[in-house]
Scaffold this active site. Structure first.
Site, PDB file in Angstrom:
ATOM      1  N   HIS A 154      52.358 -40.288  28.778  1.00 27.23           N
ATOM      2  CA  HIS A 154      52.848 -40.973  29.948  1.00 27.23           C
ATOM      3  C   HIS A 154      51.627 -40.876  31.005  1.00 27.23           C
ATOM      4  CE1 HIS A 154      57.564 -40.156  29.431  1.00 27.23           C
ATOM      5  NE2 HIS A 154      56.859 -41.106  28.570  1.00 27.23           N
ATOM      6  N   GLU A 167      51.257 -39.701  34.128  1.00 24.77           N
ATOM      7  CA  GLU A 167      50.995 -38.528  34.620  1.00 24.77           C
ATOM      8  C   GLU A 167      50.176 -37.448  33.571  1.00 24.77           C
ATOM      9  OE1 GLU A 167      53.713 -39.810  34.222  1.00 24.77           O
ATOM     10  OE2 GLU A 167      54.864 -39.645  36.007  1.00 24.77           O
ATOM     11  N   CYS A 217      59.419 -38.539  34.720  1.00 29.48           N
ATOM     12  CA  CYS A 217      60.431 -38.138  33.815  1.00 29.48           C
ATOM     13  C   CYS A 217      60.729 -36.692  33.731  1.00 29.48           C
ATOM     14  CB  CYS A 217      60.244 -38.691  32.280  1.00 29.48           C
ATOM     15  SG  CYS A 217      58.730 -37.637  31.639  1.00 29.48           S
ATOM     16  N   CYS A 260      57.079 -34.798  32.500  1.00 32.78           N
ATOM     17  CA  CYS A 260      56.383 -34.852  33.715  1.00 32.78           C
ATOM     18  C   CYS A 260      56.463 -34.059  34.726  1.00 32.78           C
ATOM     19  CB  CYS A 260      56.172 -36.288  34.099  1.00 32.78           C
ATOM     20  SG  CYS A 260      55.426 -37.380  32.587  1.00 32.78           S
TER      21      CYS A 260
END
Ligand SMILES: Nc1c(N[C@@H]2O[C@H](COP(=O)(O)O)[C@@H](O)[C@H]2O)[nH]c(=O)[nH]c1=O
Length: 171
Positions: free
Chosen positions: A66, A68, A94, A103
Site C-alpha cells: 500500500h 503508506e 486501511c 496501514c
C-alpha cells in the site's frame, strides 16, 4: 460508518494551502499506479514535517505494498524518524490485515501525529474505521481535503467496491 458531520475536520484556514500543496503531490504519485492496481484503488501518500517531505509512496501494483507501506519502508530503510510528522493520504488508510499489515498500525507505530485524507475508503471493511482508530489513538484527523479530486481518480474502484461489479478484469 464514519460520521462526516460529527465534527468539522477541515483543518484550520491557515493549514489548508499547505495540505492542498502536498495532496496535489500525493495525487500525482497515486496516478503512477494507473493500469497496475486494478481492482484496487489508486493511492498516494506524502509524509511531511516542518515543511520537509520525509517520505512518499504510492500503490504501484495489485497485491503490492500500500502507498503508506512504501513510504514507511523508505523511512525505515533510510533511518528517517517519523515522530510528529503528518501523513497526507489521497485515501483513508486501511485498518485491515489483508495482503499486508494494516496501514493504521504503521501510522501509529511510527509516531505520526496528524493524518490528512482526501477520500473516505468506501470499502465496507474500512469505511471510516481507519480514521476512527487513528483518532482514538490520539492522532489528529483531517479529511475531505481535495476530496473531489481524490474521489475522481477512484470512481471505478468506488463503483466496484460498493456494487461488486465493473472493475475486475481478471480472475
Ligand atoms: N491500496 C491501498 C488501500 N486499499 C484498500 O485496501 C483494500 C485492498 O486490500 P489488500 O488486498 O490487502 O491490498 C482495497 O479494497 C482498499 O479498501 N488502502 C490504503 O490505505 N492504501 C493503499 O495503498
Amino acid at each position: 460508518m464514519w460520521d462526516r458531520n460529527r465534527r468539522n475536520m477541515l483543518g484550520t484556514v491557515d493549514d489548508m494551502p499547505q495540505y492542498r500543496k502536498y495532496m496535489t503531490q500525493a495525487l500525482e504519485l497515486a496516478h503512477k499506479g494507473a493500469g497496475w492496481v486494478n481492482p484496487n484503488p489508486l493511492v498516494g501518500t506524502v509524509v511531511v514535517r516542518d515543511g520537509e517531505i520525509l517520505a512518499a509512496g504510492y500503490h504501484d501494483r495489485y497485491r503490492g505494498p500500500h502507498a503508506e507501506r512504501m513510504a514507511f519502508d523508505y523511512a525505515d530503510e533510510h533511518g528517517v524518524d517519523m515522530h510528529g510528522a503528518t501523513v497526507i493520504d489521497t485515501l483513508e488508510p486501511c485498518c485491515h490485515v489483508g495482503s499486508q499489515l494494516a496501514c493504521t498500525d504503521l501510522i501509529l507505530s511510527h509516531g505520526i501525529t496528524r493524518v490528512v485524507v482526501g477520500s473516505i475508503d468506501p470499502n465496507p471493511i474500512v469505511a471510516g474505521k481507519g480514521l476512527r482508530i487513528l483518532e482514538e489513538n490520539g492522532v489528529e484527523v483531517v479529511y475531505d481535503v481535495m476530496r473531489a479530486e481524490c474521489d475522481a481518480i477512484n470512481r471505478h474502484f468506488f463503483h466496484y467496491i460498493t456494487t461488486g461489479m465493473g472493475v475486475r478484469t481478471k480472475c
